[in-house]
Design an enzyme around this catalytic site. Structure first.
Site, PDB file in Angstrom:
ATOM      1  N   PHE A 177       0.863  -1.190   0.000  1.00  0.00           N
ATOM      2  CA  PHE A 177       0.000   0.000   0.000  1.00  0.00           C
ATOM      3  C   PHE A 177       0.890   1.228   0.000  1.00  0.00           C
ATOM      4  O   PHE A 177       1.652   1.454   0.944  1.00  0.00           O
ATOM      5  CB  PHE A 177      -0.869  -0.050   1.263  1.00  0.00           C
ATOM      6  CG  PHE A 177      -1.805   1.107   1.473  1.00  0.00           C
ATOM      7  CD1 PHE A 177      -3.062   1.116   0.898  1.00  0.00           C
ATOM      8  CD2 PHE A 177      -1.453   2.169   2.301  1.00  0.00           C
ATOM      9  CE1 PHE A 177      -3.954   2.156   1.142  1.00  0.00           C
ATOM     10  CE2 PHE A 177      -2.328   3.215   2.545  1.00  0.00           C
ATOM     11  CZ  PHE A 177      -3.587   3.217   1.959  1.00  0.00           C
ATOM     12  N   LEU A 234       1.021   4.974   0.284  1.00  0.00           N
ATOM     13  CA  LEU A 234       0.467   6.289   0.607  1.00  0.00           C
ATOM     14  C   LEU A 234       1.555   7.213   1.155  1.00  0.00           C
ATOM     15  O   LEU A 234       1.764   8.302   0.646  1.00  0.00           O
ATOM     16  CB  LEU A 234      -0.680   6.157   1.609  1.00  0.00           C
ATOM     17  CG  LEU A 234      -1.340   7.468   2.048  1.00  0.00           C
ATOM     18  CD1 LEU A 234      -2.024   8.152   0.861  1.00  0.00           C
ATOM     19  CD2 LEU A 234      -2.344   7.220   3.179  1.00  0.00           C
ATOM     20  N   PRO A 242       8.389  10.203   1.436  1.00  0.00           N
ATOM     21  CA  PRO A 242       9.528  10.651   2.252  1.00  0.00           C
ATOM     22  C   PRO A 242       9.247  11.929   3.035  1.00  0.00           C
ATOM     23  O   PRO A 242       9.725  12.084   4.166  1.00  0.00           O
ATOM     24  CB  PRO A 242      10.637  10.859   1.210  1.00  0.00           C
ATOM     25  CG  PRO A 242      10.312   9.885   0.123  1.00  0.00           C
ATOM     26  CD  PRO A 242       8.812   9.860   0.055  1.00  0.00           C
ATOM     27  N   ILE A 274       7.089   1.362   3.266  1.00  0.00           N
ATOM     28  CA  ILE A 274       6.042   0.533   2.676  1.00  0.00           C
ATOM     29  C   ILE A 274       6.255  -0.931   3.065  1.00  0.00           C
ATOM     30  O   ILE A 274       7.226  -1.567   2.633  1.00  0.00           O
ATOM     31  CB  ILE A 274       6.041   0.674   1.140  1.00  0.00           C
ATOM     32  CG1 ILE A 274       5.985   2.151   0.727  1.00  0.00           C
ATOM     33  CG2 ILE A 274       4.890  -0.126   0.545  1.00  0.00           C
ATOM     34  CD1 ILE A 274       4.809   2.920   1.282  1.00  0.00           C
ATOM     35  N   ARG A 277      11.193 -16.364  39.760  1.00  0.00           N
ATOM     36  CA  ARG A 277      12.450 -15.688  40.135  1.00  0.00           C
ATOM     37  C   ARG A 277      12.441 -15.363  41.626  1.00  0.00           C
ATOM     38  O   ARG A 277      11.511 -14.706  42.116  1.00  0.00           O
ATOM     39  CB  ARG A 277      12.587 -14.389  39.327  1.00  0.00           C
ATOM     40  CG  ARG A 277      13.784 -13.518  39.706  1.00  0.00           C
ATOM     41  CD  ARG A 277      15.058 -14.057  39.113  1.00  0.00           C
ATOM     42  NE  ARG A 277      16.096 -13.029  39.115  1.00  0.00           N
ATOM     43  CZ  ARG A 277      17.182 -13.085  39.888  1.00  0.00           C
ATOM     44  NH1 ARG A 277      17.362 -14.093  40.726  1.00  0.00           N
ATOM     45  NH2 ARG A 277      18.090 -12.132  39.814  1.00  0.00           N
ATOM     46  N   GLY A 316      14.246  -7.579  34.767  1.00  0.00           N
ATOM     47  CA  GLY A 316      15.605  -7.089  34.943  1.00  0.00           C
ATOM     48  C   GLY A 316      16.439  -7.305  33.689  1.00  0.00           C
ATOM     49  O   GLY A 316      15.979  -7.083  32.576  1.00  0.00           O
ATOM     50  N   GLU A 348       0.162   4.256  10.867  1.00  0.00           N
ATOM     51  CA  GLU A 348      -1.302   4.315  10.737  1.00  0.00           C
ATOM     52  C   GLU A 348      -1.896   5.409  11.620  1.00  0.00           C
ATOM     53  O   GLU A 348      -2.938   5.238  12.248  1.00  0.00           O
ATOM     54  CB  GLU A 348      -1.937   2.958  11.096  1.00  0.00           C
ATOM     55  CG  GLU A 348      -1.293   1.759  10.450  1.00  0.00           C
ATOM     56  CD  GLU A 348      -1.500   1.682   8.950  1.00  0.00           C
ATOM     57  OE1 GLU A 348      -2.126   2.582   8.392  1.00  0.00           O
ATOM     58  OE2 GLU A 348      -1.033   0.712   8.346  1.00  0.00           O
ATOM     59  N   GLY A 349      -1.225   6.539  11.676  1.00  0.00           N
ATOM     60  CA  GLY A 349      -1.649   7.644  12.522  1.00  0.00           C
ATOM     61  C   GLY A 349      -0.885   7.618  13.822  1.00  0.00           C
ATOM     62  O   GLY A 349      -0.990   6.669  14.594  1.00  0.00           O
ATOM     63  N   ASP A 384      -0.161  11.221  18.607  1.00  0.00           N
ATOM     64  CA  ASP A 384      -0.607  12.618  18.662  1.00  0.00           C
ATOM     65  C   ASP A 384      -1.704  12.904  17.644  1.00  0.00           C
ATOM     66  O   ASP A 384      -2.657  13.645  17.931  1.00  0.00           O
ATOM     67  CB  ASP A 384       0.576  13.560  18.435  1.00  0.00           C
ATOM     68  CG  ASP A 384       1.573  13.524  19.583  1.00  0.00           C
ATOM     69  OD1 ASP A 384       1.239  12.958  20.642  1.00  0.00           O
ATOM     70  OD2 ASP A 384       2.696  14.047  19.409  1.00  0.00           O
TER      71      ASP A 384
END
Length: 393
Positions: free
Chosen positions: A135, A137, A140, A169, A277, A349, A373-374, A377
């Site tokens: 895809f 979209l 750069p 991509i 642990r 740890g 994908e967004g 923010d």
């Protein structure tokens, strides 16, 4: 093999909210991941190798285009599809990304915006994993602002000529076809989608190396220089920025579930480790207050995230989901998963950075998932616009 085997995460009898069919999809996917991906994923991550040998088996199980109807697709409900992506990302974000791109970002736009001929040509073969897609979209210089794209298409006779670059991509260099979004010069720079076979002259894909994240996934840059495609390759029902954003909405939905899977993997690993642990007075570290506080935070947030995506999935199945609902699920669940990975690393740890355990791999992967994908923010602004009615972009 991993040092600790995943046991599942269900604090509030969440399974009782699922149908038998939904649990079957989840459990089938979980078993596939346990049997086929978990044994090889750390080697793939080290080598930066995509486990291509799993593509055909995933196709046979109906993972590709799973929520689409017809063309050999499984026709799953949206909750079933979400549970599938949850288990895929519990295995690895890169593998879930591959399935999401094939399904939500390539098969979906062909299904939604394509001609009957395009659907018949590509969807059955892609459902089987015989043909792969990518895809195009992001560019750069344009990620969060896709409307600024510089990729151009020009109508010449009964062909379109495409020029430009795409970046970051997934599956770019292994794809047979690319869904390329471009501004059409002859249509006042209207954004349209094109199916571009990757063996066309002028099409070039170069892999991005040196990634510290999504190492088991192929990530490429695309260059199109005077690439000619027939007008039959235009997705006829595509038009404007809304079209690619509809595709992103499908992918974001899968990510919201997928990130939950990564969080569950980290939490369950940390919980089991804390019981094994021993430190101070030969007691398991799970007996310490600060460790219990971390585990309590994680299971509380995971439980809330489970309920959030389940409700969004129910709304999607009812045809009532809005894009801001999906933004909330993606934003919350990826943030939550990243915090779970960090808290789990604290509990383990030094062992938390070793790939005997999946935690650091999930943490590095989720850093990318938080951005693509967004970004976190951007989803904040989408939700903010929804609740205030004011666009702050």
């Amino acid at each position: 093999m991993p040092a600790i085997k995943f046991r599942g995460v269900d604090f509030i009898q969440y399974d009782s909210l699922l149908t038998d069919e939904e649990r079957l999809v989840r459990d089938t996917t979980r078993q596939f991941i346990e049997d086929n991906l978990i044994p090889v994923i750390e080697e793939c991550n080290r080598a930066g190798r995509f486990p291509r040998e799993l593509v055909k088996p995933m196709g046979e199980l109906g993972f590709f285009g799973a929520s689409l109807k017809g063309y050999g697709c499984a026709g799953m409900g949206n909750v079933e599809y979400g549970l599938m992506t949850q288990e895929l990302e519990r295995g690895d974000s890169g593998v879930r990304s591959f399935v999401s791109v094939q399904s939500a970002l390539v098969m979906y736009p062909i299904y939604e915006f394509g001609s009957d001929e395009q659907k018949q040509t590509w969807l059955p073969a892609m459902q089987k994993g015989e043909k792969l897609g990518c895809f195009g979209l992001t560019e750069p210089d344009f990620g969060s602002n896709p409307g600024g794209m510089r990729m151009r298409a020009r109508k010449v006779g009964n062909e379109y000529v495409l020029n430009g670059e795409k970046m970051w991509i997934t599956s770019g260099s292994i794809a047979d076809v690319a869904v390329i979004w471009a501004k059409v010069e002859n249509e006042n720079d209207k954004i349209r989608g094109f199916l571009v076979e990757t063996d066309r002259p002028g099409f070039k894909a170069d892999d991005i190396h040196g990634k510290w994240s999504l190492r088991a996934s192929v990530t490429s840059g695309l260059s199109l220089q005077d690439v000619h495609v027939p007008e039959a390759n235009l997705l006829p029902k595509s038009g404007g920025l809304k079209s690619p954003l509809m595709c992103l909405n499908q992918a974001r939905y899968g990510i919201a579930w997928g990130a939950l899977g990564a969080a569950m993997a980290c939490y369950d690993c940390a919980l089991q480790y804390s019981l094994l642990r021993k430190q101070w007075r030969d007691q398991p570290i799970a007996s310490h207050q600060l460790v219990q506080d971390k585990l309590t935070w994680m299971i509380s947030e995971i439980t809330k995230a489970q309920l959030l995506v389940l409700q969004v999935g129910r709304l999607k199945d009812a045809g009532k989901v809005e894009h801001q609902h999906i933004s909330m699920a993606k934003r919350n669940n990826v943030w939550m998963a990243l915090e779970c990975a960090r808290l789990s690393r604290d509990i383990l740890g030094a062992n938390g950075v070793a790939d005997d355990y999946p935690i650091m791999r999930h943490m590095m992967n989720l850093e990318s998932v938080k951005t693509y994908e967004g970004t976190h923010d951007v989803h904040s602004l989408i939700i903010g616009q929804s609740v205030t009615g004011i666009d702050a972009f």
